[in-house]
Design an enzyme around this catalytic site. Structure first.
Site, short mmCIF file in Angstrom:
data_model
loop_
_atom_site.label_atom_id
_atom_site.label_comp_id
_atom_site.label_asym_id
_atom_site.label_seq_id
_atom_site.Cartn_x
_atom_site.Cartn_y
_atom_site.Cartn_z
N TYR A 87 -8.46 8.11 6.63
CA TYR A 87 -8.35 7.07 7.66
C TYR A 87 -9.11 7.42 8.94
CZ TYR A 87 -5.01 5.06 4.48
OH TYR A 87 -4.42 4.52 3.37
N ARG A 135 0.87 -1.18 0.00
CA ARG A 135 0.00 0.00 0.00
C ARG A 135 0.91 1.24 0.00
NH1 ARG A 135 -2.65 3.99 -1.39
NH2 ARG A 135 -4.57 4.57 -0.40
N1 MTE Z 1 4.38 4.74 4.99
C1 MTE Z 1 4.78 5.63 4.06
N2 MTE Z 1 5.91 6.33 4.28
N3 MTE Z 1 4.07 5.83 2.91
C2 MTE Z 1 2.90 5.13 2.68
O1 MTE Z 1 2.27 5.33 1.62
N4 MTE Z 1 1.25 3.50 3.56
C3 MTE Z 1 0.65 3.06 4.83
C4 MTE Z 1 1.69 2.35 5.69
N5 MTE Z 1 2.91 3.12 5.76
C5 MTE Z 1 2.44 4.22 3.67
C6 MTE Z 1 3.26 4.03 4.81
C7 MTE Z 1 -0.50 2.20 4.71
S1 MTE Z 1 -1.99 2.97 4.44
C8 MTE Z 1 -0.44 0.85 4.94
S2 MTE Z 1 -1.84 -0.10 4.92
C9 MTE Z 1 0.86 0.18 5.21
O2 MTE Z 1 1.95 1.09 5.12
C10 MTE Z 1 1.08 -0.94 4.20
O3 MTE Z 1 2.31 -1.55 4.42
P1 MTE Z 1 2.91 -2.51 3.29
O4 MTE Z 1 2.96 -1.75 1.99
O5 MTE Z 1 4.26 -2.93 3.78
O6 MTE Z 1 1.97 -3.67 3.18
MO MO Z 2 -3.64 1.49 4.50
#
Ligand code: MTE
Ligand code: MO
Ligand code: HEM
Length: 471
Positions: free
Chosen positions: A322, A137
């Site tokens: 969120y 994601r």
């Molecule tokens: N952290 C950063 N820096 N940028 C992002 O877009 N996405 C978040 C989170 N951390 C995100 C982030 C979201 S919404 C989710 S659900 C998780 O990371 C997903 O982790 P994954 O991609 O390792 O499954």
């Molecule tokens: Mo997410």
């Protein structure tokens, strides 16, 4: 479109304020978006493109690349750019050009930014999700981080002088802690909510969740090194900032209340390893937050800054995304300030095998059903119930859980399996339902209507799939 007036880049540049009008260009069109500025779901960011082209912003925030958004834009068209200024728009300068390669098994719900989930039946094959199959994601392009220059900065809003640590410092100076933890996106199962009434967001199936072993340092140890004792900061927030940036330079960020972190003090880690290897770029290389039992969005990837603050993170994704709302709240009356940010997730479960819509053996009398279940805040799963007769009778599934974790600090997911009888009079098809109970005896709601929300978050009703039983 052909009969509309022609405006030069200069004409457009003269319209970049609400007083003079806000004009933008996209491809060969000129648009007056003045009236739309206050209705923009992405907030005042729209003003970044005032008097100029939307293209660099829309290639970054590709949620705009849809027919709905294009038609909103076309409705505001006032003219065309001169032939002499038109160029062919190929996308070799896309900010996503340097994203890493991904397994072709993953099923993208969007390619730039990259968002993808594994096929459901593969999800329950192994207790630990293989790294290549772990859902992804991303909100922005994946940063390319060099270990030579990477530093993690840790401090307090204004007061203490921050400390700065390299990955090598983290590995050498602090004990390594490993922990098995699931990560679940707040939008997991959103497609089921959309079926009732359209919601805004990526159309996730039920596999925006995965489970891995993470290795790194305890947040507690790092804060101690920075001279910070969270007992002195009750009511405050731990803010995390990532290195991924939008076109305007704003980074991804999120925060978690100190009161939550204190209850799981030694289990929040800054991970540099995933399943025994360096973190891959998509999952946050070289460092990410693992806050078990907390919604995915706060598990910040590419984290390079930690700040203790009286305030929540100012990031768009903390304050204007969120969050959950009452089903009657719509985009005209939503007030993001009034809703709490999602932190610990509610209890959830889903059937991964058989696949929805699959066909069983002719005249099958029973079926093997497999899936996952998990809850927020460390609440372990105490039971998973399966029904094949619309909820009249229920069968208990066998649970597979992480042996090292207790019922009240269960950060890993639970996999489950049950062999259940099929109804004798099935008429060619049947519905299988699953629902889970967590250690606080929280249960899943039976339907999605009562928890519908405009952003499609927190989707946890009984999971239902249909199977065909030929005779
Ligand atoms: N952290 C950063 N820096 N940028 C992002 O877009 N996405 C978040 C989170 N951390 C995100 C982030 C979201 S919404 C989710 S659900 C998780 O990371 C997903 O982790 P994954 O991609 O390792 O499954
Ligand atoms: Mo997410
Ligand atoms: C979201 C329209 C310009 C940033 C949205 C959405 C619409 C929209 C309809 C909701 C999309 C969805 O989630 O389904 C427009 C129009 C624009 C415009 C018509 C033309 C002027 C911009 C610009 C930026 C921007 C210039 C600059 C950065 C965002 C952001 C979101 C958003 C951050 C939040 C959604 C996300 O999380 O990706 N916009 N937008 N928009 N927009 Fe725009």
């Amino acid at each position: 479109v052909d009969g509309l007036p022609v405006y030069t880049a200069n004409d457009v540049a003269n319209h970049k304020s609400l007083e003079n009008g806000v004009w933008v260009t996209y491809k060969n069109g000129v648009y007056d978006v003045t009236q739309f500025v206050h209705q923009h779901p992405g907030g005042s960011k729209i003003m970044l493109a005032a008097g100029a082209s939307l293209e660099p912003y829309w290639s970054m925030y590709s949620s705009h690349q849809t027919k709905e958004v294009w038609s909103i834009l076309e409705g505001m068209r006032i003219g065309n750019i001169p032939k002499s200024e038109q160029k062919d728009s190929t996308d070799k300068n896309s900010p996503y050009a340097t994203d890493p390669a991904r397994s072709p098994i993953l099923r993208p719900s969007s390619k730039a930014p990259f968002n993808a989930e594994p096929p459901m039946p593969l999800l329950t094959n192994t207790f630990i999700t293989p790294t290549d199959l772990f859902f992804v994601r991303n909100h922005l392009p994946v940063p390319n981080v060099s270990l030579k220059t990477f530093k993690l900065e840790v401090g307090c809003d204004g007061t203490k002088k921050p400390i700065s640590l390299s990955i090598d410092d983290l590995k050498r100076k602090f004990p390594k802690k490993t922990i098995v933890s699931a990560i679940q996106c707040a939008g997991n199962r959103r497609s089921e909510m959309s079926r009732v009434k359209h919601v805004k967001g990526l159309n996730w199936n039920a596999a925006a969740v995965s489970n891995a072993e993470w290795g790194g340092v305890r947040l507690y140890d790092i804060l101690k090194e920075a001279g910070i004792d969270l007992d002195d900061y009750r009511g405050c927030h731990v803010q995390f900032e990532g290195l991924d940036k939008g076109p305007e330079g704003a980074t991804y960020g999120a925060s978690i209340p100190v009161d939550i972190i204190q209850n799981m003090k030694f289990d929040v880690i800054l991970a540099y390893e995933m399943n025994g290897k360096d973190l891959p770029r998509d999952h946050g290389f070289p460092l990410r937050v693992i806050a078990p039992g907390i919604v995915g969005a706060r598990n910040v990837k590419w984290v390079n800054k930690i700040v203790i603050s009286k305030e929540e993170s100012h990031s768009h994704w903390q304050r204007n995304d969120y969050k959950g709302f009452n089903p009657s709240v719509d985009w005209n009356n939503v007030n993001f300030d009034k809703s709490a940010s999602i932190q610990q997730l509610p209890v959830n479960s889903a059937i991964c095998e058989p696949s929805d819509g699959s066909t069983l053996e002719p005249d099958a009398e029973e079926v093997v059903v497999k899936g996952y279940a998990l809850s927020g805040g460390g609440r372990g799963i105490i039971r998973v119930d399966i029904s094949t007769d619309g909820g009249e009778t229920w069968h208990e599934a066998e649970l597979d859980q992480c042996k090292e974790q207790t019922l009240y600090k269960m950060w890993a997911w639970t996999l489950w399996e049950a062999v259940v009888p099929l109804p004798a009079k099935h008429g060619g098809s049947a519905q299988i339902i699953c629902k889970a109970v967590d250690s606080s005896y929280n249960v899943q709601p039976d339907g999605v209507e009562g928890i519908w929300n405009l952003r499609g978050c927190l989707v946890n009703p009984w999971h239902r799939i249909k199977i065909c039983i030929p005779s």
